[in-house]
Design a protein around this motif. Structure first.
Motif, PDB file in Angstrom:
ATOM      1  N   LYS A 177     -11.030 -17.659 -26.464  1.00 53.29           N
ATOM      2  CA  LYS A 177     -10.533 -17.120 -27.739  1.00 53.29           C
ATOM      3  C   LYS A 177      -9.158 -17.711 -28.060  1.00 53.29           C
ATOM      4  CE  LYS A 177      -9.297 -12.824 -30.046  1.00 53.29           C
ATOM      5  NZ  LYS A 177      -8.971 -11.430 -29.907  1.00 53.29           N
ATOM      6  N   GLU A 181      -8.163 -20.099 -31.249  1.00 57.41           N
ATOM      7  CA  GLU A 181      -7.082 -19.741 -32.169  1.00 57.41           C
ATOM      8  C   GLU A 181      -6.063 -20.863 -32.276  1.00 57.41           C
ATOM      9  OE1 GLU A 181      -5.645 -16.030 -30.610  1.00 57.41           O
ATOM     10  OE2 GLU A 181      -7.343 -14.898 -31.451  1.00 57.41           O
ATOM     11  N   HIS A 184      -7.485 -23.504 -34.557  1.00 54.46           N
ATOM     12  CA  HIS A 184      -7.440 -23.046 -35.951  1.00 54.46           C
ATOM     13  C   HIS A 184      -6.046 -23.192 -36.560  1.00 54.46           C
ATOM     14  CE1 HIS A 184     -11.203 -21.600 -37.502  1.00 54.46           C
ATOM     15  NE2 HIS A 184     -11.492 -21.036 -36.361  1.00 54.46           N
ATOM     16  N   LYS A 185      -5.026 -23.029 -35.749  1.00 53.45           N
ATOM     17  CA  LYS A 185      -3.657 -23.115 -36.251  1.00 53.45           C
ATOM     18  C   LYS A 185      -3.242 -24.555 -36.566  1.00 53.45           C
ATOM     19  CE  LYS A 185      -2.024 -18.975 -33.926  1.00 53.45           C
ATOM     20  NZ  LYS A 185      -1.203 -18.451 -32.835  1.00 53.45           N
TER      21      LYS A 185
END
Length: 194
Positions: A177, A181, A184-185
């Motif tokens: 996870k 993340e 995605h950033k």
């Protein structure tokens, strides 16, 4: 892979589009160079063989490939061929199809060193996680390709093995996870119809 045959992935600086027949001639010209054959550990193919390879990439359930477009060029004239700068692939492996071997090639020398490959790999990793549901990635890279090795290490991949016979290193990364993340950033990511 039929899953990606009618979509494109839009990022900030690159667009990933499915590898189609219209791309084959330019792709073939790239792969006719000794430099790219060495860097990708590929054998030269005839143009006819390249068209057959493109069909297998489109049909085979264990292969996912996208052509990388320079978004600025593509947005300017809408011409995929002139905007082509490379490709990125995932080979799906394992009995449970949860591992993807990822590859990246920036073929156009003018597109190198601009972090377009970095963005394309991140978009492809996110696609593998979200759409193919991969849980683990591998990257097999020639030992002398220090730029690619360093890029994958910056993305959190760690060396899992080396092969003196093939002169390559295998890097791996388990999906988490937190890592998802992090990806995605890095860049804007959107799937659109193609």
């Amino acid at each position: 892979m039929k899953l990606n045959s009618d979509i494109k992935i839009v990022g900030e600086h690159v667009v990933l589009v499915p590898y189609r027949e219209i791309h084959v001639e330019k792709y073939h010209s790239w792969m006719s160079t000794e430099e790219l054959q060495i860097l990708t550990a590929s054998e030269p193919l005839s143009l006819e063989e390249e068209y057959e390879m493109q069909k297998s990439w489109r049909e085979d359930a264990d292969k996912c490939t996208f052509i990388i477009l320079d978004k600025a060029k593509f947005d300017k004239d809408g011409d995929e061929i002139s905007a082509m700068i490379g490709d990125t692939n995932i080979f799906i492996k394992g009995s449970d199809a949860s591992t993807g071997e990822i590859e990246i090639m920036i073929a156009e020398k003018t597109a190198r060193g601009k972090r377009l490959g970095w963005e394309a790999v991140i978009l492809m990793l996110l696609y593998g996680i979200k759409e193919i549901k991969l849980q683990h990635f591998e990257a097999k890279i020639l030992m002398k390709n220090s730029i690619s090795i360093e890029m994958f290490q910056k993305l959190g991949f760690e060396e899992t093995s080396t092969s003196d016979v093939f002169k390559e290193v295998t890097l791996g990364k388990v999906v988490s996870k937190e890592w998802t993340e992090f990806l995605h950033k890095q860049y804007f990511y959107q799937i659109q119809p193609h």
